[in-house]
Design a protein around this motif. Structure first.
Motif, PDB file in Angstrom:
ATOM      1  N   GLY A  21      -1.774  10.779  -7.452  1.00 39.89           N
ATOM      2  CA  GLY A  21      -2.011   9.835  -6.371  1.00 39.89           C
ATOM      3  C   GLY A  21      -3.331   9.101  -6.530  1.00 39.89           C
ATOM      4  O   GLY A  21      -3.417   7.889  -6.321  1.00 39.89           O
TER       5      GLY A  21
ATOM      6  N   LYS B 233       0.856  -1.187   0.000  1.00 39.70           N
ATOM      7  CA  LYS B 233       0.000   0.000   0.000  1.00 39.70           C
ATOM      8  C   LYS B 233       0.891   1.235   0.000  1.00 39.70           C
ATOM      9  O   LYS B 233       1.236   1.781   1.059  1.00 39.70           O
ATOM     10  CB  LYS B 233      -0.932  -0.007   1.219  1.00 39.70           C
TER      11      LYS B 233
ATOM     12  N   GLU C 151      -1.355   6.630  -1.564  1.00 38.43           N
ATOM     13  CA  GLU C 151      -1.805   7.434  -0.433  1.00 38.43           C
ATOM     14  C   GLU C 151      -0.886   8.641  -0.289  1.00 38.43           C
ATOM     15  O   GLU C 151       0.339   8.496  -0.181  1.00 38.43           O
ATOM     16  CB  GLU C 151      -1.773   6.614   0.853  1.00 38.43           C
TER      17      GLU C 151
ATOM     18  N   GLN D  90      -2.028  15.394  -6.327  1.00 39.39           N
ATOM     19  CA  GLN D  90      -3.286  14.784  -5.888  1.00 39.39           C
ATOM     20  C   GLN D  90      -3.898  13.956  -7.015  1.00 39.39           C
ATOM     21  O   GLN D  90      -4.394  12.850  -6.784  1.00 39.39           O
ATOM     22  CB  GLN D  90      -4.257  15.880  -5.439  1.00 39.39           C
TER      23      GLN D  90
ATOM     24  N   ASN E 134       2.669   4.873  -0.201  1.00 40.98           N
ATOM     25  CA  ASN E 134       2.350   6.227   0.230  1.00 40.98           C
ATOM     26  C   ASN E 134       3.495   7.163  -0.140  1.00 40.98           C
ATOM     27  O   ASN E 134       4.627   6.732  -0.393  1.00 40.98           O
ATOM     28  CB  ASN E 134       2.053   6.282   1.723  1.00 40.98           C
TER      29      ASN E 134
ATOM     30  N   ARG F 152       0.418  11.581   1.953  1.00 40.54           N
ATOM     31  CA  ARG F 152       0.496  11.968   3.349  1.00 40.54           C
ATOM     32  C   ARG F 152       1.008  13.401   3.436  1.00 40.54           C
ATOM     33  O   ARG F 152       2.209  13.665   3.293  1.00 40.54           O
ATOM     34  CB  ARG F 152       1.400  11.008   4.124  1.00 40.54           C
TER      35      ARG F 152
END
Length: 252
Positions: A97, A80, A103, A94, A82, A105
């Motif tokens: 992603g 997963k 993800e 954005q 990030n 952060r």
């Protein structure tokens, strides 16, 4: 500039992707790319690569994909990914992603102060693919402290053996800092900086749309490559788009 405007108009009808039909485009591309790698202190030179894009938004998209593919857990079903970035980063991150399942952060830009490094460290785990910094934020034109981030990640690596690469979004600052603020350390001189994107059409009189992604070859760029055969020649390409005007490249 009249000469640049004429060159732009002359090449405007040509498809910048069809370098087999217009072989001078390949030489232009190589000249520009080599200039950028030298400007960004790529050393050894052959350890770095580049390709042109339609702008920094496409460069960022492809950079995120490369960092995802580079991660040692990339092929695990449980992976997963990030990515860390400040709240002043461009909206293109954005979008990238969301499209690539990364993800994001976010942290406050104030976290770059020494007393907040623990806050940043808490956001990093074994699935962190990169740390994004911005050289010339859209909202304030702030130069985020890439050198400090590099030092922080070096210390983290020494303690945990987890290498987190830095990507520098230099869309706004990449053609300014090397000439106006040469004392700032931000480019490939720093160990953790593995990728830099820059927008040609923000400075230098280059019309939209042209950007570049420069990166260390340990990013798995060959997985992005596709070959096409045209006029008896084989060309290898990396960007997403298959057609765009050659005008901006000629102007560059």
């Amino acid at each position: 500039d009249k000469e640049a405007a004429k060159r732009f108009i002359d090449y405007l009808p040509m498809n910048g992707v069809e370098s087999c039909a217009y072989p001078e485009l390949s030489q232009m591309h190589q000249n520009c790319g080599a200039f950028l790698l030298k400007l960004f202190h790529a050393n050894p030179f052959n350890d770095y690569a580049y390709f042109s894009t339609s702008g920094s938004s496409e460069s960022i998209f492809l950079a995120v994909l490369l960092y995802r593919l580079r991660h040692p857990h990339a092929n695990r079903a449980s992976f997963k990914p990030n990515l860390l970035l400040s709240d002043q980063s461009h909206m293109a991150w954005q979008k990238a992603g969301f499209c690539l399942g990364i993800e994001l952060r976010y942290f406050s830009s104030q976290a770059f102060s020494e007393e907040h490094w623990k806050t940043l460290e808490a956001l990093i785990d074994e699935n962190t693919i990169a740390f994004c910094t911005t050289l010339g934020t859209t909202s304030s034109l702030t130069f985020e402290p890439v050198e400090k981030v590099n030092r922080f990640l070096e210390q983290l690596y020494n303690r945990t053996n987890h290498f987190v690469p830095i990507h520098v979004d230099a869309a706004s600052g990449g053609f300014v800092v090397p000439f106006v603020y040469p004392h700032i350390q931000w480019d490939f001189k720093l160990k953790h900086v593995k990728g830099i994107n820059v927008s040609s059409h923000k400075y230098g009189g280059v019309y939209p749309s042209l950007g570049w992604l420069c990166f260390h070859r340990d990013l798995p760029h060959e997985q992005l490559s596709h070959q096409h055969h045209y006029l008896g020649q084989t060309q290898t390409r990396y960007p997403i788009q298959f057609s765009h005007s050659a005008g901006p490249l000629a102007a560059q």
